[in-house]
Design a protein around this motif. Structure first.
Motif, PDB file in Angstrom:
ATOM      1  N   PRO A  57       0.607  -0.948  -0.326  1.00 37.67           N
ATOM      2  CA  PRO A  57      -0.182   0.251  -0.023  1.00 37.67           C
ATOM      3  C   PRO A  57       0.909   1.622  -0.549  1.00 37.67           C
ATOM      4  O   PRO A  57       1.779   1.073   0.974  1.00 37.67           O
ATOM      5  CB  PRO A  57      -0.787  -0.370   1.273  1.00 37.67           C
ATOM      6  CG  PRO A  57       0.015  -0.857   2.447  1.00 37.67           C
ATOM      7  CD  PRO A  57       0.822  -1.780   1.493  1.00 37.67           C
ATOM      8  N   ARG A  58       0.022   1.795  -0.538  1.00 40.60           N
ATOM      9  CA  ARG A  58       0.857   3.814  -0.522  1.00 40.60           C
ATOM     10  C   ARG A  58       0.366   4.841  -0.433  1.00 40.60           C
ATOM     11  O   ARG A  58      -1.131   4.749  -0.494  1.00 40.60           O
ATOM     12  CB  ARG A  58       1.327   4.303  -2.321  1.00 40.60           C
ATOM     13  CG  ARG A  58       2.871   2.763  -2.699  1.00 40.60           C
ATOM     14  CD  ARG A  58       2.821   2.534  -4.054  1.00 40.60           C
ATOM     15  NE  ARG A  58       2.428   2.577  -5.103  1.00 40.60           N
ATOM     16  CZ  ARG A  58       2.175   1.191  -5.632  1.00 40.60           C
ATOM     17  NH1 ARG A  58       3.023   0.254  -5.121  1.00 40.60           N
ATOM     18  NH2 ARG A  58       1.393   0.827  -6.637  1.00 40.60           N
ATOM     19  N   ALA A  59       1.158   6.106   0.111  1.00 42.73           N
ATOM     20  CA  ALA A  59       0.142   6.994  -0.177  1.00 42.73           C
ATOM     21  C   ALA A  59      -0.501   7.719  -1.221  1.00 42.73           C
ATOM     22  O   ALA A  59       0.089   7.470  -2.013  1.00 42.73           O
ATOM     23  CB  ALA A  59       1.119   8.345   0.309  1.00 42.73           C
ATOM     24  N   GLY A  60      -1.599   8.062  -0.639  1.00 39.94           N
ATOM     25  CA  GLY A  60      -2.651   8.810  -2.279  1.00 39.94           C
ATOM     26  C   GLY A  60      -3.938   7.713  -2.649  1.00 39.94           C
ATOM     27  O   GLY A  60      -4.486   8.143  -3.205  1.00 39.94           O
ATOM     28  N   GLU A  61      -3.374   6.191  -1.745  1.00 40.32           N
ATOM     29  CA  GLU A  61      -4.173   5.532  -2.681  1.00 40.32           C
ATOM     30  C   GLU A  61      -5.404   4.730  -2.562  1.00 40.32           C
ATOM     31  O   GLU A  61      -5.735   5.155  -0.651  1.00 40.32           O
ATOM     32  CB  GLU A  61      -3.616   3.835  -2.849  1.00 40.32           C
ATOM     33  CG  GLU A  61      -1.808   3.847  -3.550  1.00 40.32           C
ATOM     34  CD  GLU A  61      -1.906   2.367  -3.562  1.00 40.32           C
ATOM     35  OE1 GLU A  61      -0.884   2.388  -5.114  1.00 40.32           O
ATOM     36  OE2 GLU A  61      -1.659   1.545  -3.271  1.00 40.32           O
ATOM     37  N   HIS A  62      -6.565   4.588  -2.875  1.00 38.41           N
ATOM     38  CA  HIS A  62      -7.557   4.536  -2.481  1.00 38.41           C
ATOM     39  C   HIS A  62      -7.881   2.689  -2.047  1.00 38.41           C
ATOM     40  O   HIS A  62      -7.947   1.804  -3.195  1.00 38.41           O
ATOM     41  CB  HIS A  62      -8.584   5.207  -2.714  1.00 38.41           C
ATOM     42  CG  HIS A  62      -9.244   6.582  -2.859  1.00 38.41           C
ATOM     43  ND1 HIS A  62      -9.228   6.698  -2.143  1.00 38.41           N
ATOM     44  CD2 HIS A  62      -8.213   7.186  -3.963  1.00 38.41           C
ATOM     45  CE1 HIS A  62      -9.849   8.058  -1.785  1.00 38.41           C
ATOM     46  NE2 HIS A  62      -8.605   8.407  -2.545  1.00 38.41           N
ATOM     47  N   ILE A  63      -7.660   1.923  -0.913  1.00 37.27           N
ATOM     48  CA  ILE A  63      -7.612   0.350  -0.549  1.00 37.27           C
ATOM     49  C   ILE A  63      -9.663   0.463  -0.364  1.00 37.27           C
ATOM     50  O   ILE A  63      -9.411   0.689   1.082  1.00 37.27           O
ATOM     51  CB  ILE A  63      -6.526   0.127  -0.303  1.00 37.27           C
ATOM     52  CG1 ILE A  63      -4.914   0.696  -1.339  1.00 37.27           C
ATOM     53  CG2 ILE A  63      -6.497  -1.683  -0.529  1.00 37.27           C
ATOM     54  CD1 ILE A  63      -4.550   0.362  -0.414  1.00 37.27           C
ATOM     55  N   LEU A  64     -10.060  -0.684  -0.943  1.00 39.00           N
ATOM     56  CA  LEU A  64     -11.057  -1.582   0.109  1.00 39.00           C
ATOM     57  C   LEU A  64     -10.262  -2.602   0.689  1.00 39.00           C
ATOM     58  O   LEU A  64      -9.587  -3.640  -0.005  1.00 39.00           O
ATOM     59  CB  LEU A  64     -12.094  -1.579  -0.971  1.00 39.00           C
ATOM     60  CG  LEU A  64     -13.013  -2.637  -0.997  1.00 39.00           C
ATOM     61  CD1 LEU A  64     -14.012  -1.713   0.299  1.00 39.00           C
ATOM     62  CD2 LEU A  64     -14.178  -2.611  -2.117  1.00 39.00           C
ATOM     63  N   ASP A  65     -10.195  -2.946   1.630  1.00 41.43           N
ATOM     64  CA  ASP A  65     -10.185  -4.651   2.084  1.00 41.43           C
ATOM     65  C   ASP A  65     -11.850  -5.486   2.509  1.00 41.43           C
ATOM     66  O   ASP A  65     -12.318  -4.370   3.770  1.00 41.43           O
ATOM     67  CB  ASP A  65      -9.521  -4.238   3.814  1.00 41.43           C
ATOM     68  CG  ASP A  65      -9.394  -5.274   4.741  1.00 41.43           C
ATOM     69  OD1 ASP A  65      -8.736  -6.466   4.006  1.00 41.43           O
ATOM     70  OD2 ASP A  65      -9.471  -5.007   5.795  1.00 41.43           O
ATOM     71  N   MET A  66     -11.959  -5.196   1.936  1.00 45.56           N
ATOM     72  CA  MET A  66     -13.329  -6.739   1.991  1.00 45.56           C
ATOM     73  C   MET A  66     -13.504  -7.734   2.787  1.00 45.56           C
ATOM     74  O   MET A  66     -12.105  -8.476   3.125  1.00 45.56           O
ATOM     75  CB  MET A  66     -13.468  -6.910   0.639  1.00 45.56           C
ATOM     76  CG  MET A  66     -15.358  -7.773   0.339  1.00 45.56           C
ATOM     77  SD  MET A  66     -16.226  -6.487   0.739  1.00 45.56           S
ATOM     78  CE  MET A  66     -17.410  -7.074   1.833  1.00 45.56           C
ATOM     79  N   ALA A  67     -14.491  -7.564   4.102  1.00 49.45           N
ATOM     80  CA  ALA A  67     -14.766  -8.623   4.712  1.00 49.45           C
ATOM     81  C   ALA A  67     -13.729  -8.564   5.563  1.00 49.45           C
ATOM     82  O   ALA A  67     -13.210  -9.787   6.376  1.00 49.45           O
ATOM     83  CB  ALA A  67     -14.174 -10.393   3.919  1.00 49.45           C
ATOM     84  N   GLY A  68     -12.813  -7.422   5.845  1.00 50.59           N
ATOM     85  CA  GLY A  68     -12.044  -6.821   6.799  1.00 50.59           C
ATOM     86  C   GLY A  68     -12.652  -6.646   7.909  1.00 50.59           C
ATOM     87  O   GLY A  68     -11.605  -5.438   8.968  1.00 50.59           O
ATOM     88  N   GLY A  69     -13.475  -6.241   8.786  1.00 50.10           N
ATOM     89  CA  GLY A  69     -14.417  -5.826   9.824  1.00 50.10           C
ATOM     90  C   GLY A  69     -13.857  -5.697  10.980  1.00 50.10           C
ATOM     91  O   GLY A  69     -13.464  -4.544  11.171  1.00 50.10           O
ATOM     92  N   THR A  70     -13.004  -6.527  11.602  1.00 50.31           N
ATOM     93  CA  THR A  70     -12.226  -6.016  12.568  1.00 50.31           C
ATOM     94  C   THR A  70     -11.064  -5.884  12.443  1.00 50.31           C
ATOM     95  O   THR A  70     -10.040  -5.431  13.815  1.00 50.31           O
ATOM     96  CB  THR A  70     -12.209  -7.963  13.191  1.00 50.31           C
ATOM     97  OG1 THR A  70     -11.270  -8.612  12.373  1.00 50.31           O
ATOM     98  CG2 THR A  70     -13.113  -8.560  13.688  1.00 50.31           C
ATOM     99  N   GLY A  71     -11.164  -5.079  11.070  1.00 57.23           N
ATOM    100  CA  GLY A  71      -9.068  -4.564  11.055  1.00 57.23           C
ATOM    101  C   GLY A  71      -8.123  -5.148  10.765  1.00 57.23           C
ATOM    102  O   GLY A  71      -6.963  -4.034  10.271  1.00 57.23           O
ATOM    103  N   ASP A  72      -7.657  -6.100  11.271  1.00 50.70           N
ATOM    104  CA  ASP A  72      -6.379  -6.630  11.093  1.00 50.70           C
ATOM    105  C   ASP A  72      -6.122  -6.156   9.503  1.00 50.70           C
ATOM    106  O   ASP A  72      -4.721  -6.449  10.267  1.00 50.70           O
ATOM    107  CB  ASP A  72      -6.477  -8.452  11.301  1.00 50.70           C
ATOM    108  CG  ASP A  72      -6.589  -8.620  12.447  1.00 50.70           C
ATOM    109  OD1 ASP A  72      -6.876  -7.912  13.149  1.00 50.70           O
ATOM    110  OD2 ASP A  72      -6.710  -9.904  12.710  1.00 50.70           O
ATOM    111  N   ILE A  73      -5.818  -6.954   9.376  1.00 50.51           N
ATOM    112  CA  ILE A  73      -5.394  -6.226   7.292  1.00 50.51           C
ATOM    113  C   ILE A  73      -5.390  -4.522   7.777  1.00 50.51           C
ATOM    114  O   ILE A  73      -4.338  -3.737   6.832  1.00 50.51           O
ATOM    115  CB  ILE A  73      -5.787  -6.101   6.283  1.00 50.51           C
ATOM    116  CG1 ILE A  73      -6.007  -8.035   6.076  1.00 50.51           C
ATOM    117  CG2 ILE A  73      -4.912  -5.816   4.866  1.00 50.51           C
ATOM    118  CD1 ILE A  73      -4.938  -8.396   6.165  1.00 50.51           C
TER     119      ILE A  73
END
Length: 243
Positions: A57-73
């Motif tokens: 991941p890099r600054a300025g990017e938009h990233i979707l973390d799907m099924a990531g509810g508890t936030g680990d990733i």
């Protein structure tokens, strides 16, 4: 999509799977770390670190973390400066993640309830899409893969971390015995819930093997697909690009 889908070792109506998977994750949300520790012997923490290094991941990017509810990733990606949207179909999982984010002083993430099969995001919106230990619980996996492709920009990166089937002789038998016999008992002991843990183990056994899942990713439109097995394929990082 077929008339029935797998829920562990059972074949059920698609709507029933969606409902029952929701119940499983509502039950285990508060015990998420215990669940993953029980299923992986604690190794999931290392696998997630490796996974995020692959995502880059890099600054300025938009990233979707799907099924990531508890936030680990998401928590692992946050130091990069990327704008992270954490999406999950289960509100209880999201509540756990938001509480954990608040304790860490992380207030820049977007948390949203979303179904991987019918995302509310516009076309070509994200630079990267991640899903860790979630794709096997989706009711219509090919549809979710197509949605991931849709919301990614051209040049977007797609990454999946998921359990698979180890190819190491001997180790497969040991892990099979451990997971089927011991993990549900640990679930009963630690979370008073053997059935949810039993489903999660069974869902691994019903998930496509590495070549089959890589083929599904390609069929969704991704190119330069790749599989990186760990522990002989007990878990694998799948990736692809949208062009």
């Amino acid at each position: 999509m077929t008339d029935t889908v797998s829920f562990g070792y059972q074949d059920v109506d698609p709507d029933e799977k969606t409902r029952r998977v929701g119940e499983v994750f509502s039950n285990v949300a508060s015990k998420y770390d215990l669940m993953n520790d029980a299923m992986s012997g604690g190794l999931h923490r290392i696998w997630k670190d490796v996974f995020v290094r692959r995502v880059k991941p890099r600054a300025g990017e938009h990233i979707l973390d799907m099924a990531g509810g508890t936030g680990d990733i998401a928590f692992r990606m946050a130091p990069s400066g990327a704008a992270i949207t954490v999406a999950d179909i289960n509100p209880e999982m999201l509540e756990v993640g938001m509480e954990r984010a608040a304790k860490r002083g992380l207030d820049g993430m977007v948390w949203t309830e979303a179904n991987a099969e019918e995302l509310q995001f516009p076309d070509k919106f994200f630079d990267a899409y991640t899903i860790a230990f979630g794709i096997r619980n989706v009711t219509d996996i090919p549809k979710a893969l197509r949605e991931a492709h849709r919301v990614l920009k051209r040049g977007g990166r797609f990454f999946v971390l998921e359990f698979s089937t180890t190819q190491w002789p001997g180790f497969a038998d040991v892990y099979d015995a451990y997971s089927h016999k011991l993990v549900p008992q640990l679930g009963k002991l630690l979370a008073q819930d053997a059935d949810s843990y039993r489903y999660l183990i069974e869902s691994i056994r019903r998930f496509p093997d590495m070549p089959s899942f890589e083929k599904m990713i390609g069929e969704a439109g991704f190119v330069r697909t790749k599989v990186e097995p760990m522990l002989g394929g007990l878990v694998a990082i799948h990736s692809g690009w949208k062009i």
